[in-house]
Design a protein around this motif. Structure first.
Motif, short mmCIF file in Angstrom:
data_model
loop_
_atom_site.label_atom_id
_atom_site.label_comp_id
_atom_site.label_asym_id
_atom_site.label_seq_id
_atom_site.Cartn_x
_atom_site.Cartn_y
_atom_site.Cartn_z
N LYS A 151 24.79 110.19 23.20
CA LYS A 151 25.73 111.27 23.53
C LYS A 151 26.83 111.38 22.46
O LYS A 151 27.11 112.46 21.95
CB LYS A 151 26.34 111.01 24.90
CG LYS A 151 27.37 112.02 25.37
CD LYS A 151 27.92 111.60 26.73
CE LYS A 151 28.88 112.54 27.37
NZ LYS A 151 29.95 113.03 26.58
N ARG B 143 15.43 122.16 20.31
CA ARG B 143 16.35 121.65 19.29
C ARG B 143 16.95 120.31 19.71
O ARG B 143 16.98 119.36 18.94
CB ARG B 143 17.46 122.66 19.04
CG ARG B 143 18.51 122.17 18.06
CD ARG B 143 19.60 123.18 17.86
NE ARG B 143 20.42 123.26 19.06
CZ ARG B 143 21.74 123.24 19.06
NH1 ARG B 143 22.40 123.19 17.93
NH2 ARG B 143 22.42 123.31 20.17
N ILE B 144 17.41 120.23 20.95
CA ILE B 144 18.03 118.98 21.38
C ILE B 144 17.01 117.85 21.44
O ILE B 144 17.33 116.70 21.12
CB ILE B 144 18.79 119.13 22.72
CG1 ILE B 144 19.66 117.88 22.94
CG2 ILE B 144 17.86 119.39 23.87
CD1 ILE B 144 20.69 118.00 24.02
N GLN B 145 15.79 118.14 21.80
CA GLN B 145 14.77 117.10 21.83
C GLN B 145 14.47 116.58 20.42
O GLN B 145 14.33 115.38 20.22
CB GLN B 145 13.49 117.61 22.51
CG GLN B 145 13.67 117.80 23.99
CD GLN B 145 12.50 118.50 24.65
OE1 GLN B 145 11.68 119.16 23.99
NE2 GLN B 145 12.42 118.40 25.97
N ARG C 270 22.39 117.00 30.68
CA ARG C 270 21.45 117.66 29.76
C ARG C 270 20.60 116.63 29.03
O ARG C 270 19.46 116.91 28.65
CB ARG C 270 22.26 118.50 28.78
CG ARG C 270 21.43 119.32 27.85
CD ARG C 270 22.30 120.23 27.02
NE ARG C 270 21.49 120.98 26.09
CZ ARG C 270 21.91 121.43 24.93
NH1 ARG C 270 23.16 121.24 24.56
NH2 ARG C 270 21.12 122.11 24.14
N LEU C 271 21.15 115.46 28.82
CA LEU C 271 20.44 114.43 28.06
C LEU C 271 19.30 113.81 28.85
O LEU C 271 18.19 113.67 28.33
CB LEU C 271 21.41 113.34 27.61
CG LEU C 271 22.46 113.74 26.59
CD1 LEU C 271 23.35 112.55 26.26
CD2 LEU C 271 21.82 114.29 25.34
N LEU D 186 25.44 112.74 19.11
CA LEU D 186 25.21 114.19 19.16
C LEU D 186 26.52 114.97 19.18
O LEU D 186 26.64 116.00 18.54
CB LEU D 186 24.37 114.55 20.38
CG LEU D 186 22.89 114.19 20.30
CD1 LEU D 186 22.20 114.52 21.62
CD2 LEU D 186 22.21 114.90 19.15
N ASP E 33 16.61 116.64 17.95
CA ASP E 33 17.80 115.88 17.57
C ASP E 33 17.81 114.51 18.24
O ASP E 33 18.21 113.52 17.63
CB ASP E 33 19.07 116.67 17.91
CG ASP E 33 19.24 117.90 17.03
OD1 ASP E 33 18.53 118.03 16.01
OD2 ASP E 33 20.09 118.74 17.38
N VAL F 230 28.67 117.04 24.92
CA VAL F 230 27.28 117.09 25.36
C VAL F 230 27.24 116.50 26.75
O VAL F 230 27.61 115.34 26.95
CB VAL F 230 26.35 116.31 24.41
CG1 VAL F 230 24.93 116.27 24.94
CG2 VAL F 230 26.39 116.90 23.01
N ASN G 39 15.98 115.72 29.10
CA ASN G 39 15.33 115.79 27.80
C ASN G 39 14.78 114.44 27.36
O ASN G 39 13.70 114.38 26.77
CB ASN G 39 16.29 116.37 26.76
CG ASN G 39 16.43 117.86 26.92
OD1 ASN G 39 15.50 118.61 26.65
ND2 ASN G 39 17.59 118.31 27.37
N TYR H 40 27.29 117.90 16.74
CA TYR H 40 27.49 119.25 17.27
C TYR H 40 28.97 119.66 17.27
O TYR H 40 29.27 120.82 17.42
CB TYR H 40 26.98 119.36 18.70
CG TYR H 40 25.49 119.21 18.89
CD1 TYR H 40 24.59 119.43 17.86
CD2 TYR H 40 24.99 118.84 20.13
CE1 TYR H 40 23.23 119.29 18.06
CE2 TYR H 40 23.62 118.70 20.34
CZ TYR H 40 22.75 118.92 19.30
OH TYR H 40 21.40 118.79 19.51
#
Length: 94
Positions: free
Chosen positions: A27, A6-8, A42-43, A30, A10, A38, A46, A34
């Motif tokens: 960031k 999902r994050i990829q 995590r970014l 997102l 997005d 974030v 990905n 969201y």
């Protein structure tokens, strides 16, 4: 695109919606979507995965902060996803 998280997915849309955004821009975008923090940790993995798969390109402009842009393949993946979605959702209706 069906193999992306999902994050990829997005991330692809956020990058497509900006002119070579930095991680900070990505960031913030997102987080607005969201409505939650974030973590940059995590970014980066990905973004690296998207880059390794040929969907995103990291662009260096002489600064320490990289910028990102979609590759032609990344654009095609978004178009393909929109075509698939349009089979189920009529985007022209409101």
């Amino acid at each position: 695109m069906n193999e992306l998280t999902r994050i990829q997915r997005d991330l692809l849309y956020v990058i497509a919606g900006h002119d070579e955004p930095t991680v900070l821009t990505i960031k913030r975008t997102l987080e607005g979507y969201y409505d939650a923090d974030v973590d940059q940790g995590r970014l980066y993995p990905n973004l690296d995965a998207l880059s390794e798969s040929g969907l995103v390109e990291k662009v260096e402009h002489g600064s320490r902060t990289p910028h990102y842009r979609l590759t032609d393949r990344g654009h095609r993946e978004i178009e393909s996803r929109r075509d698939w979605e349009s089979q189920y959702v009529d985007f022209s209706e409101k």
